[in-house]
Design an enzyme around this catalytic site. Sequence first.
Site, PDB file in Angstrom:
ATOM      1  N   ILE A 137       1.009  -1.239   0.066  1.00 37.61           N
ATOM      2  CA  ILE A 137       0.027  -0.026   0.039  1.00 37.61           C
ATOM      3  C   ILE A 137       0.783   1.238  -0.047  1.00 37.61           C
ATOM      4  CG2 ILE A 137      -1.653   1.336   1.253  1.00 37.61           C
ATOM      5  CD1 ILE A 137      -2.589  -1.389   2.368  1.00 37.61           C
ATOM      6  N   PRO A 138       0.902   1.772  -1.170  1.00 41.19           N
ATOM      7  CA  PRO A 138       2.248   2.799  -1.417  1.00 41.19           C
ATOM      8  C   PRO A 138       1.992   4.133  -0.538  1.00 41.19           C
ATOM      9  CG  PRO A 138       0.647   2.772  -3.235  1.00 41.19           C
ATOM     10  CD  PRO A 138       0.055   1.813  -2.230  1.00 41.19           C
ATOM     11  N   CYS A 139       1.863   4.197   0.578  1.00 41.31           N
ATOM     12  CA  CYS A 139       1.756   5.550   1.352  1.00 41.31           C
ATOM     13  C   CYS A 139       3.016   6.572   1.358  1.00 41.31           C
ATOM     14  CB  CYS A 139       1.901   5.137   2.740  1.00 41.31           C
ATOM     15  SG  CYS A 139       3.159   4.068   3.737  1.00 41.31           S
ATOM     16  N   HIS A 140       3.829   6.161   0.613  1.00 38.44           N
ATOM     17  CA  HIS A 140       5.118   6.893   0.167  1.00 38.44           C
ATOM     18  C   HIS A 140       4.850   7.913  -0.700  1.00 38.44           C
ATOM     19  CE1 HIS A 140       5.679   3.413  -2.463  1.00 38.44           C
ATOM     20  NE2 HIS A 140       6.392   4.258  -3.252  1.00 38.44           N
TER      21      HIS A 140
END
Length: 171
Positions: A137-140
């Site tokens: 889950i690409p929170c970056h």
Amino acid sequence: MEDGFEYTIFNTQFGCFAIVAEGGNLIRTYLPGMDKGRLKKQILELYPGAKYNPAMLKNLQQQVKNYFAGKKVIFDIDITYAIENLSDFSKTILKACHKIKPAQTISYSRLAELAKHPNAARAAGAVLSKNPVPLIIPCHRVIKSTGQTGNFTSPQGAILKQKMLDLEVLG
């Protein structure tokens, strides 16, 4: 926690990455920034009795290695198990975040809008700070509306966030 948890720790070009699964389902990832011993200790504190299994989720391991080697990767693994015990709000935020494409960034307020909670930018940030499966889950990819990267809950903090964003743009 109950039995049935397994984990692996492997090297990437950015350092050690860890995955925890239960019954073959991904439930947690750990971004690079800790050595293997510290990762193992942290995993076993959260998941006592977890068994080390270097062969688990081999396809995901290879995708992670490819990602940190600068290759374009779309993580298509099911995230349902990783977020099933979270609040409905958290699930909504994380599912919206999961849809952000590589090399794209959006603001915390835009993420909140996409999750149908337009006035919840700070709350969305709080959810991302507890993301159980960062990278997958690409929170970056969620940044401040000013264009600054903002905080990042990882051992390397915002430095790793910027490196990951740079990787995607150059990859």
